[in-house]
Design a protein around this motif. Structure first.
Motif, PDB file in Angstrom:
ATOM      1  N   LEU A  73      25.859  81.610  35.452  1.00  0.00           N
ATOM      2  CA  LEU A  73      25.195  81.882  36.879  1.00  0.00           C
ATOM      3  C   LEU A  73      23.905  82.527  36.815  1.00  0.00           C
ATOM      4  N   LEU A  74      23.335  83.339  35.775  1.00  0.00           N
ATOM      5  CA  LEU A  74      22.154  83.949  35.804  1.00  0.00           C
ATOM      6  C   LEU A  74      20.909  82.863  35.613  1.00  0.00           C
ATOM      7  N   CYS A  75      21.175  81.598  35.341  1.00  0.00           N
ATOM      8  CA  CYS A  75      20.106  80.638  34.743  1.00  0.00           C
ATOM      9  C   CYS A  75      20.116  79.560  35.851  1.00  0.00           C
ATOM     10  N   PRO A  76      18.877  79.247  36.620  1.00  0.00           N
ATOM     11  CA  PRO A  76      18.837  78.221  37.471  1.00  0.00           C
ATOM     12  C   PRO A  76      18.567  76.836  36.873  1.00  0.00           C
ATOM     13  N   CYS A  77      19.026  75.817  37.616  1.00  0.00           N
ATOM     14  CA  CYS A  77      18.893  74.639  36.799  1.00  0.00           C
ATOM     15  C   CYS A  77      17.744  74.054  36.883  1.00  0.00           C
ATOM     16  N   ILE A  78      17.476  73.050  35.710  1.00  0.00           N
ATOM     17  CA  ILE A  78      16.081  72.540  35.657  1.00  0.00           C
ATOM     18  C   ILE A  78      16.326  71.045  35.575  1.00  0.00           C
ATOM     19  N   ASP A  79      17.492  70.337  35.623  1.00  0.00           N
ATOM     20  CA  ASP A  79      17.493  69.023  35.440  1.00  0.00           C
ATOM     21  C   ASP A  79      18.147  68.224  36.674  1.00  0.00           C
ATOM     22  N   TYR A  80      19.239  68.111  36.755  1.00  0.00           N
ATOM     23  CA  TYR A  80      19.870  67.383  37.869  1.00  0.00           C
ATOM     24  C   TYR A  80      19.843  67.952  39.094  1.00  0.00           C
ATOM     25  N   LEU A 110      14.903  75.517  48.244  1.00  0.00           N
ATOM     26  CA  LEU A 110      15.209  76.556  47.895  1.00  0.00           C
ATOM     27  C   LEU A 110      16.669  76.832  47.570  1.00  0.00           C
ATOM     28  N   ILE A 111      17.550  76.337  48.616  1.00  0.00           N
ATOM     29  CA  ILE A 111      18.903  76.335  48.666  1.00  0.00           C
ATOM     30  C   ILE A 111      19.302  75.654  47.618  1.00  0.00           C
ATOM     31  N   PHE A 112      19.035  74.372  47.284  1.00  0.00           N
ATOM     32  CA  PHE A 112      19.675  73.522  46.136  1.00  0.00           C
ATOM     33  C   PHE A 112      19.114  74.239  44.834  1.00  0.00           C
ATOM     34  N   SER A 113      17.965  74.805  44.793  1.00  0.00           N
ATOM     35  CA  SER A 113      17.741  75.576  43.274  1.00  0.00           C
ATOM     36  C   SER A 113      18.505  76.850  43.375  1.00  0.00           C
ATOM     37  N   SER A 114      18.580  77.360  44.191  1.00  0.00           N
ATOM     38  CA  SER A 114      19.441  78.793  44.068  1.00  0.00           C
ATOM     39  C   SER A 114      20.737  78.480  43.863  1.00  0.00           C
ATOM     40  N   SER A 115      21.423  77.411  44.397  1.00  0.00           N
ATOM     41  CA  SER A 115      22.710  77.070  44.208  1.00  0.00           C
ATOM     42  C   SER A 115      23.241  76.572  42.975  1.00  0.00           C
ATOM     43  N   THR A 116      22.274  75.892  42.279  1.00  0.00           N
ATOM     44  CA  THR A 116      22.509  74.974  41.096  1.00  0.00           C
ATOM     45  C   THR A 116      22.184  75.671  39.828  1.00  0.00           C
ATOM     46  N   ARG A 117      23.058  75.622  38.767  1.00  0.00           N
ATOM     47  CA  ARG A 117      22.806  76.402  37.620  1.00  0.00           C
ATOM     48  C   ARG A 117      22.621  75.668  36.541  1.00  0.00           C
ATOM     49  N   ASN A 118      22.293  76.164  35.558  1.00  0.00           N
ATOM     50  CA  ASN A 118      21.634  75.585  34.228  1.00  0.00           C
ATOM     51  C   ASN A 118      22.923  75.618  33.151  1.00  0.00           C
ATOM     52  N   ALA A 119      24.087  74.855  33.349  1.00  0.00           N
ATOM     53  CA  ALA A 119      25.065  74.926  32.549  1.00  0.00           C
ATOM     54  C   ALA A 119      24.786  74.139  31.271  1.00  0.00           C
ATOM     55  N   LEU A 120      24.231  73.099  31.302  1.00  0.00           N
ATOM     56  CA  LEU A 120      23.927  71.920  30.332  1.00  0.00           C
ATOM     57  C   LEU A 120      22.868  72.794  29.145  1.00  0.00           C
ATOM     58  N   VAL A 121      22.183  73.431  29.617  1.00  0.00           N
ATOM     59  CA  VAL A 121      21.220  74.207  28.456  1.00  0.00           C
ATOM     60  C   VAL A 121      21.790  75.388  27.875  1.00  0.00           C
ATOM     61  N   VAL A 122      22.700  76.019  28.695  1.00  0.00           N
ATOM     62  CA  VAL A 122      23.218  77.303  28.160  1.00  0.00           C
ATOM     63  C   VAL A 122      24.629  77.139  27.356  1.00  0.00           C
ATOM     64  N   LEU A 123      25.054  75.901  27.383  1.00  0.00           N
ATOM     65  CA  LEU A 123      26.248  75.719  26.482  1.00  0.00           C
ATOM     66  C   LEU A 123      25.779  75.787  25.121  1.00  0.00           C
ATOM     67  N   PRO A 124      24.738  75.660  24.452  1.00  0.00           N
ATOM     68  CA  PRO A 124      24.664  75.921  23.165  1.00  0.00           C
ATOM     69  C   PRO A 124      24.743  77.390  22.815  1.00  0.00           C
ATOM     70  N   LEU A 125      24.519  78.262  23.677  1.00  0.00           N
ATOM     71  CA  LEU A 125      24.527  79.812  23.394  1.00  0.00           C
ATOM     72  C   LEU A 125      26.263  79.918  23.413  1.00  0.00           C
ATOM     73  N   ALA A 126      26.959  79.440  24.234  1.00  0.00           N
ATOM     74  CA  ALA A 126      28.461  79.575  24.102  1.00  0.00           C
ATOM     75  C   ALA A 126      28.890  79.155  23.039  1.00  0.00           C
ATOM     76  N   PHE A 127      28.288  78.199  22.553  1.00  0.00           N
ATOM     77  CA  PHE A 127      28.852  77.444  20.962  1.00  0.00           C
ATOM     78  C   PHE A 127      28.578  78.430  19.842  1.00  0.00           C
ATOM     79  N   ALA A 128      27.630  79.397  20.110  1.00  0.00           N
ATOM     80  CA  ALA A 128      27.244  80.290  18.920  1.00  0.00           C
ATOM     81  C   ALA A 128      28.082  81.531  18.980  1.00  0.00           C
ATOM     82  N   LEU A 129      28.837  81.695  19.921  1.00  0.00           N
ATOM     83  CA  LEU A 129      29.917  82.693  19.887  1.00  0.00           C
ATOM     84  C   LEU A 129      30.873  82.660  18.868  1.00  0.00           C
ATOM     85  N   PRO A 130      31.654  83.617  18.318  1.00  0.00           N
ATOM     86  CA  PRO A 130      32.642  83.704  17.150  1.00  0.00           C
ATOM     87  C   PRO A 130      33.766  83.237  17.844  1.00  0.00           C
TER      88      PRO A 130
END
Length: 254
Positions: free
Chosen positions: A41-48, A199-219
């Protein structure tokens, strides 16, 4: 530029504060769930978001031009947000190397290749023709990636329905409230309707695809929980985007 100012205020000041307040009000304290929520939720989308902005009658060109700035700033600010919003213990288990790796491999290399192709296209009719015929590639490729990610994680979602129930409420509130927040910011910056839609689309759309690798790095189990939280957000967001492209241009902010 007024749009860039509104975008930065929305994405990196107002939305983070709103997300923090929302999670605090809902009393979500489980650490892996918190990490997953903040990651996505803290990362804005940059792709779709570019595709949906175009479908929602926003300025897709301006959205595309803003994506490098959005990605660089979220990469720099995400550790700061984590230090501000998460308990101190959480920082000991988060490895930011996958995020940097993703930036270099997926974003930076892709941008360099795009610049090279554009450069060669100006000097070669064959390359220019190839670039022109590839315009339709992004949409089906993105759909394929989304399908693969969701299908690979659907069993985790089924096994953690109690977690899904918690985070779906967060995501529903987010997708309902954030468009109104973004529209208000757009009005304060005196943006034209088309730029407010952007602005609405950018603010409402999140960067899930790019932050997934961070989730995979958790123990251990944290990895499964955080990735489930993020993939659930993708599912909710895609449905919300289909509503946005119909409702925002026709009923709101015309």
């Amino acid at each position: 530029m007024s749009f860039i100012g509104a975008l930065l205020v929305s994405q990196f000041i107002v939305i983070p504060l709103f997300v923090f307040a929302l999670i605090h009000v809902l009393h979500i304290n489980d650490l892996p769930i918190l990490i997953g929520l903040y990651l996505v939720l803290l990362c804005p989308c940059i792709d779709y978001v570019i595709v949906f902005t175009h479908l929602g009658k926003g300025n897709a060109t301006m959205m595309l031009m803003s994506t490098p700035l959005l990605f660089i700033l979220q990469m720099v600010l995400l550790p700061l947000y984590f230090m501000m919003f998460l308990p101190t213990d959480a920082m000991r288990v988060i490895d930011f190397y996958p995020f940097i790796h993703t930036f270099v491999l997926i974003i930076l290399v892709t941008v360099i290749l795009a610049v090279v192709l554009q450069f060669l296209g100006r000097r070669s009719h064959q390359v220019n023709s190839l670039v022109g015929h590839s315009d339709w590639f992004p949409v089906p490729l993105m759909a394929l990636i989304l399908f693969k990610i969701i299908s690979a994680h659907i069993h985790y979602i089924a096994q953690h329905l109690h977690i899904v129930a918690i985070v779906v409420l967060v995501y529903l509130i987010f997708v309902i409230i954030v468009p109104f927040i973004a529209n208000l910011i757009g009005r304060l910056f005196r943006l034209a309707p088309v730029m407010r839609r952007t602005l609405i689309f950018s603010s409402s759309t999140r960067n899930a695809l790019v932050v997934l690798p961070l989730a995979f790095a958790l123990p251990g189990e944290w990895r499964i929980i955080a990735s489930t939280v993020i993939v659930t957000q993708i599912c909710v967001e895609l449905i919300a985007e289909l509503v946005y492209i119909k409702v925002i241009p026709k009923l709101l902010y015309k």
